[in-house]
Design a protein around this motif. Structure first.
Motif, PDB file in Angstrom:
ATOM      1  N   ARG A 198      66.899   2.350  19.614  1.00  0.00           N
ATOM      2  CA  ARG A 198      66.761   1.049  18.944  1.00  0.00           C
ATOM      3  C   ARG A 198      66.352  -0.014  19.936  1.00  0.00           C
ATOM      4  NH1 ARG A 198      66.924  -1.531  14.393  1.00  0.00           N
ATOM      5  NH2 ARG A 198      67.506   0.392  13.325  1.00  0.00           N
ATOM      6  N   VAL A 199      65.292  -0.734  19.598  1.00  0.00           N
ATOM      7  CA  VAL A 199      64.771  -1.780  20.476  1.00  0.00           C
ATOM      8  C   VAL A 199      65.095  -3.133  19.865  1.00  0.00           C
ATOM      9  CG1 VAL A 199      62.702  -2.732  21.559  1.00  0.00           C
ATOM     10  CG2 VAL A 199      62.890  -0.256  21.174  1.00  0.00           C
ATOM     11  N   THR A 200      65.743  -3.971  20.651  1.00  0.00           N
ATOM     12  CA  THR A 200      66.058  -5.333  20.211  1.00  0.00           C
ATOM     13  C   THR A 200      65.332  -6.286  21.141  1.00  0.00           C
ATOM     14  OG1 THR A 200      68.241  -4.549  19.539  1.00  0.00           O
ATOM     15  CG2 THR A 200      67.961  -6.936  19.750  1.00  0.00           C
ATOM     16  N   VAL A 201      64.509  -7.146  20.571  1.00  0.00           N
ATOM     17  CA  VAL A 201      63.768  -8.108  21.398  1.00  0.00           C
ATOM     18  C   VAL A 201      64.182  -9.512  20.975  1.00  0.00           C
ATOM     19  CG1 VAL A 201      61.513  -8.863  22.224  1.00  0.00           C
ATOM     20  CG2 VAL A 201      61.825  -6.485  21.487  1.00  0.00           C
ATOM     21  N   ASN A 202      64.824 -10.209  21.899  1.00  0.00           N
ATOM     22  CA  ASN A 202      65.264 -11.584  21.637  1.00  0.00           C
ATOM     23  C   ASN A 202      64.182 -12.537  22.115  1.00  0.00           C
ATOM     24  OD1 ASN A 202      67.934 -10.817  20.713  1.00  0.00           O
ATOM     25  ND2 ASN A 202      68.369 -10.324  22.858  1.00  0.00           N
ATOM     26  N   VAL A 203      63.488 -13.148  21.160  1.00  0.00           N
ATOM     27  CA  VAL A 203      62.380 -14.038  21.494  1.00  0.00           C
ATOM     28  C   VAL A 203      62.871 -15.479  21.502  1.00  0.00           C
ATOM     29  CG1 VAL A 203      60.130 -14.902  20.743  1.00  0.00           C
ATOM     30  CG2 VAL A 203      60.693 -12.462  20.469  1.00  0.00           C
ATOM     31  N   LEU A 204      62.458 -16.215  22.522  1.00  0.00           N
ATOM     32  CA  LEU A 204      62.680 -17.662  22.560  1.00  0.00           C
ATOM     33  C   LEU A 204      61.323 -18.319  22.757  1.00  0.00           C
ATOM     34  CD1 LEU A 204      64.207 -20.325  22.775  1.00  0.00           C
ATOM     35  CD2 LEU A 204      64.731 -19.772  25.162  1.00  0.00           C
ATOM     36  N   ASN A 205      60.939 -19.169  21.808  1.00  0.00           N
ATOM     37  CA  ASN A 205      59.621 -19.809  21.865  1.00  0.00           C
ATOM     38  C   ASN A 205      59.719 -21.178  22.527  1.00  0.00           C
ATOM     39  OD1 ASN A 205      57.084 -20.836  21.517  1.00  0.00           O
ATOM     40  ND2 ASN A 205      57.261 -21.073  19.285  1.00  0.00           N
ATOM     41  N   ARG A 206      59.195 -21.284  23.726  1.00  0.00           N
ATOM     42  CA  ARG A 206      59.180 -22.577  24.427  1.00  0.00           C
ATOM     43  C   ARG A 206      57.813 -23.254  24.368  1.00  0.00           C
ATOM     44  NH1 ARG A 206      63.802 -23.756  26.633  1.00  0.00           N
ATOM     45  NH2 ARG A 206      65.166 -22.179  27.588  1.00  0.00           N
ATOM     46  N   LEU A 207      56.929 -22.735  23.514  1.00  0.00           N
ATOM     47  CA  LEU A 207      55.619 -23.369  23.345  1.00  0.00           C
ATOM     48  C   LEU A 207      55.763 -24.591  22.434  1.00  0.00           C
ATOM     49  CD1 LEU A 207      53.445 -20.183  22.683  1.00  0.00           C
ATOM     50  CD2 LEU A 207      53.600 -21.478  24.825  1.00  0.00           C
ATOM     51  N   ALA A 208      54.699 -25.377  22.357  1.00  0.00           N
ATOM     52  CA  ALA A 208      54.723 -26.571  21.509  1.00  0.00           C
ATOM     53  C   ALA A 208      54.443 -26.243  20.048  1.00  0.00           C
ATOM     54  CB  ALA A 208      53.704 -27.585  22.022  1.00  0.00           C
ATOM     55  N   GLY A 209      53.967 -25.027  19.779  1.00  0.00           N
ATOM     56  CA  GLY A 209      53.655 -24.647  18.405  1.00  0.00           C
ATOM     57  C   GLY A 209      54.306 -23.331  18.027  1.00  0.00           C
ATOM     58  N   ALA A 210      54.123 -22.935  16.759  1.00  0.00           N
ATOM     59  CA  ALA A 210      54.743 -21.712  16.261  1.00  0.00           C
ATOM     60  C   ALA A 210      54.030 -20.485  16.816  1.00  0.00           C
ATOM     61  CB  ALA A 210      54.695 -21.686  14.735  1.00  0.00           C
ATOM     62  N   THR A 211      54.784 -19.406  16.964  1.00  0.00           N
ATOM     63  CA  THR A 211      54.197 -18.138  17.374  1.00  0.00           C
ATOM     64  C   THR A 211      55.005 -17.012  16.735  1.00  0.00           C
ATOM     65  OG1 THR A 211      53.364 -16.860  19.270  1.00  0.00           O
ATOM     66  CG2 THR A 211      55.537 -17.888  19.524  1.00  0.00           C
ATOM     67  N   ASN A 212      54.628 -15.785  17.050  1.00  0.00           N
ATOM     68  CA  ASN A 212      55.372 -14.600  16.633  1.00  0.00           C
ATOM     69  C   ASN A 212      54.873 -13.443  17.473  1.00  0.00           C
ATOM     70  OD1 ASN A 212      52.908 -13.806  15.557  1.00  0.00           O
ATOM     71  ND2 ASN A 212      53.474 -14.233  13.441  1.00  0.00           N
ATOM     72  N   VAL A 213      55.435 -12.260  17.285  1.00  0.00           N
ATOM     73  CA  VAL A 213      55.006 -11.107  18.074  1.00  0.00           C
ATOM     74  C   VAL A 213      54.685  -9.960  17.125  1.00  0.00           C
ATOM     75  CG1 VAL A 213      55.557  -9.551  19.986  1.00  0.00           C
ATOM     76  CG2 VAL A 213      56.576 -11.837  19.925  1.00  0.00           C
ATOM     77  N   HIS A 214      53.510  -9.390  17.292  1.00  0.00           N
ATOM     78  CA  HIS A 214      53.106  -8.205  16.536  1.00  0.00           C
ATOM     79  C   HIS A 214      53.119  -7.000  17.480  1.00  0.00           C
ATOM     80  CE1 HIS A 214      50.899  -5.315  14.208  1.00  0.00           C
ATOM     81  NE2 HIS A 214      49.831  -5.380  14.966  1.00  0.00           N
ATOM     82  N   TRP A 215      53.658  -5.887  16.993  1.00  0.00           N
ATOM     83  CA  TRP A 215      53.792  -4.671  17.806  1.00  0.00           C
ATOM     84  C   TRP A 215      52.630  -3.766  17.431  1.00  0.00           C
ATOM     85  CZ3 TRP A 215      57.369  -6.313  20.962  1.00  0.00           C
ATOM     86  CH2 TRP A 215      58.279  -7.262  20.487  1.00  0.00           C
ATOM     87  N   HIS A 216      51.516  -3.979  18.109  1.00  0.00           N
ATOM     88  CA  HIS A 216      50.253  -3.334  17.725  1.00  0.00           C
ATOM     89  C   HIS A 216      50.346  -1.818  17.877  1.00  0.00           C
ATOM     90  CE1 HIS A 216      45.638  -3.334  17.719  1.00  0.00           C
ATOM     91  NE2 HIS A 216      46.019  -2.071  17.830  1.00  0.00           N
ATOM     92  N   GLY A 217      50.206  -1.123  16.746  1.00  0.00           N
ATOM     93  CA  GLY A 217      50.191   0.346  16.749  1.00  0.00           C
ATOM     94  C   GLY A 217      51.524   0.990  16.440  1.00  0.00           C
ATOM     95  N   LEU A 218      52.614   0.227  16.589  1.00  0.00           N
ATOM     96  CA  LEU A 218      53.930   0.794  16.304  1.00  0.00           C
ATOM     97  C   LEU A 218      54.200   0.761  14.806  1.00  0.00           C
ATOM     98  CD1 LEU A 218      56.007  -0.897  19.124  1.00  0.00           C
ATOM     99  CD2 LEU A 218      55.721   1.567  18.826  1.00  0.00           C
ATOM    100  N   GLN A 219      54.841   1.815  14.320  1.00  0.00           N
ATOM    101  CA  GLN A 219      55.253   1.826  12.916  1.00  0.00           C
ATOM    102  C   GLN A 219      56.626   1.203  12.816  1.00  0.00           C
ATOM    103  OE1 GLN A 219      54.944   5.512  10.729  1.00  0.00           O
ATOM    104  NE2 GLN A 219      52.938   5.922  11.604  1.00  0.00           N
ATOM    105  N   VAL A 220      56.658  -0.039  12.367  1.00  0.00           N
ATOM    106  CA  VAL A 220      57.932  -0.740  12.209  1.00  0.00           C
ATOM    107  C   VAL A 220      58.025  -1.204  10.758  1.00  0.00           C
ATOM    108  CG1 VAL A 220      57.878  -1.509  14.624  1.00  0.00           C
ATOM    109  CG2 VAL A 220      56.981  -3.012  12.846  1.00  0.00           C
ATOM    110  N   PRO A 221      59.233  -1.516  10.264  1.00  0.00           N
ATOM    111  CA  PRO A 221      59.319  -2.034   8.893  1.00  0.00           C
ATOM    112  C   PRO A 221      58.506  -3.318   8.761  1.00  0.00           C
ATOM    113  CG  PRO A 221      61.507  -1.517   9.768  1.00  0.00           C
ATOM    114  CD  PRO A 221      60.543  -1.400  10.907  1.00  0.00           C
ATOM    115  N   ILE A 222      58.032  -3.610   7.567  1.00  0.00           N
ATOM    116  CA  ILE A 222      57.114  -4.738   7.367  1.00  0.00           C
ATOM    117  C   ILE A 222      57.737  -6.058   7.829  1.00  0.00           C
ATOM    118  CG2 ILE A 222      57.805  -5.119   4.935  1.00  0.00           C
ATOM    119  CD1 ILE A 222      54.211  -5.490   6.304  1.00  0.00           C
ATOM    120  N   ASP A 223      59.047  -6.214   7.708  1.00  0.00           N
ATOM    121  CA  ASP A 223      59.648  -7.501   8.096  1.00  0.00           C
ATOM    122  C   ASP A 223      59.779  -7.644   9.615  1.00  0.00           C
ATOM    123  OD1 ASP A 223      61.649  -5.642   8.444  1.00  0.00           O
ATOM    124  OD2 ASP A 223      63.214  -6.836   7.477  1.00  0.00           O
TER     125      ASP A 223
END
Ligand code: C2O
Ligand code: CU
Length: 462
Positions: A68-93
């Motif tokens: 199980r991989v848990t990634v705790n993201v903290l966004n310090r940019l001035a705008g919104a972002t997100n992370v896509h796991w390109h090629g990995l089969q993960v649940p849609i959410d």
């Protein structure tokens, strides 16, 4: 993921690995801070990048299958972002596009990678170009047991930057036409003489993982004095690995290759791109010693192509094209767009072009409804052959890998599974896949100008 290590270091690493396995019982937790950071591409050339964890690329995330991989993201940019796991089969959410992490916000991703291979991660907030092109990317490696038996296992992420002499980010494109292509090219965030060498000893066998994180540039790699043995495409092992003099990578694509160190002890060689002057040159440096030849630990999988798929009629044809005039209306304005529903885009507005699937630009494109668990065959037809600007389109599908069924109606040389396939201008490629997880999975061109400019649709699996 190591360059050559001494025996004590290897034993220590093995011990740490065993202890970590015992303690964590198969869980990996990664803290990922996203921030603006000044990075040095070479001595004398630094630029203000956006980074995962303070560096370009972000540190590779290396995990084992089933963990199980848990990634705790903290966004310090001035705008919104997100992370896509390109090629990995993960649940849609957990896939990325539906998530928006605002400035100062945290988000925790959690999923269990099942298949081994070379993947990567990058933002999926539109316009994606503004984020990926500034350096937000990193490798995501799901290790296979045999990987440890190579003499070394190295990741090379290729990218390009459009900068002035002082490292300031320039608008538009450095070469080419409407797509953003740089005038400085990097390997693992370094260019030219600053690129770290691959250090080998004669007799060794190295695993090399190449990832193209460029937003538009294709990279073609050749090695002096060596051939590549291609073992994986986009993370998927090949039933029939093969030798090649050249590796071609369009945006989003990955290739794993073996490199047998058959050169002379003490000699120097290099892996270089077709534009070595822009900076993609990886020295291959031989130590002076020689080791007994290392045999390949790679065990090709059995063939698993869908039976009768070659003769089957495509369920849908997607015609890829472009036209003058910005992306179809109805979307949000630039700066408001995030997640899946940003309409018009930086690229579309800047170039005055729309990039289309069956004549429509996202979000006006027609979704493709499919059944979970059922084989789907798609024809990707590239009609983008305009005299001024014929373009190849590397088409990426989220949520699953697909089989290359045919090219222009002909069977390919070997069974190949991918998540991103280049459809050359004027040609067509048939692909087949099974969606295992329900959800609205994106299908888009990985030339990010085209993706932002509308060449995108959804595969809606129910
Ligand atoms: Cu690598 Cu939808 O992206
Ligand atoms: Cu494209």
């Amino acid at each position: 993921m190591n360059q050559k290590r001494s025996l004590p270091a290897r034993l220590a690493a093995a011990l740490v690995f065993l202890v970590a396995m015992y303690v964590s019982a198969g869980a990996a937790t990664i803290d990922l801070e996203i921030a603006e950071t000044r990075v040095e591409l070479r001595p004398g050339l630094s630029t203000d990048a956006w980074t995962y964890g303070g560096s370009v690329p972000g540190r590779p995330i290396v995990v084992r299958p089933g963990e199980r991989v848990t990634v705790n993201v903290l966004n310090r940019l001035a705008g919104a972002t997100n992370v896509h796991w390109h090629g990995l089969q993960v649940p849609i959410d957990q896939d990325g596009p539906g998530i928006s992490i605002g400035p100062g916000e945290r988000f925790t991703y959690s999923f269990v990678p099942k298949r081994t291979g070379t993947y990567w991660h990058h933002p999926h907030v539109r316009p994606v170009l503004d984020q990926l092109d500034r350096g937000l990317y990193g490798a995501f490696i799901v290790e296979a047991a045999e990987d440890a038996r190579y003499s070394g296992d190295s990741v090379f992420i290729l990218d390009d930057w459009h900068l002035d002499a002082s490292g300031r980010r320039l608008p538009g494109t450095g070469r080419g036409m409407m797509e953003r292509m740089g005038n400085v090219e990097t390997v693992n965030g370094k260019t030219g003489d600053a690129v770290a060498p691959l250090v080998v000893a004669a007799g060794e066998l190295h695993k090399l993982r190449f990832i193209n994180a460029s937003t538009a540039a294709e990279h073609r790699l050749r090695a002096t004095g060596h051939r590549f043995r291609i073992t994986h495409t986009d993370g998927e092992p090949l039933a029939e690995p093969y030798f090649a003099d050249e590796i071609r990578l369009n945006p989003g694509e990955r290739v794993d290759a073996e490199l047998a160190a058959g050169g002379q002890p003490g000699a120097a060689y290099e892996i270089a791109s077709d534009r070595p002057g822009l900076g993609i040159r990886i020295p291959i440096r031989y130590r002076t010693d020689r080791v007994p030849a290392v045999a390949s630990p790679f065990v090709p999988p059995a063939q698993r192509a869908y039976p009768d798929i070659f003769a089957a009629r495509p369920d849908r044809t997607l015609t890829l094209d472009s036209r003058m005039g910005s992306a179809a209306g109805g979307g949000m304005r630039r700066g408001m767009g995030h997640g899946m529903h940003g309409g018009s885009s930086a690229a579309g507005e800047a170039s005055g072009m729309a990039w289309t699937i069956n004549g429509a630009a996202f979000p006006e494109t027609e979704p493709i409804g499919v059944q979970v668990g059922k084989v789907v065959k798609l024809r990707l037809r590239n009609q983008d052959t305009g005299m001024m600007h014929p373009m190849d389109h590397p088409i990426h599908l989220h949520g699953t890998h697909f089989l290359i069924v045919s090219r222009n109606g002909f069977r390919p040389d070997r069974e190949t599974w991918k998540d991103t396939v280049t459809v050359p201008a004027g040609e067509f490629v048939d692909i087949a896949f099974v969606m295992e997880n329900p959800g609205d999975w994106m299908l888009h061109c990985h030339i990010i100008d085209h993706e932002d400019g509308g060449m995108m649709t959804m595969v809606e699996a129910r």
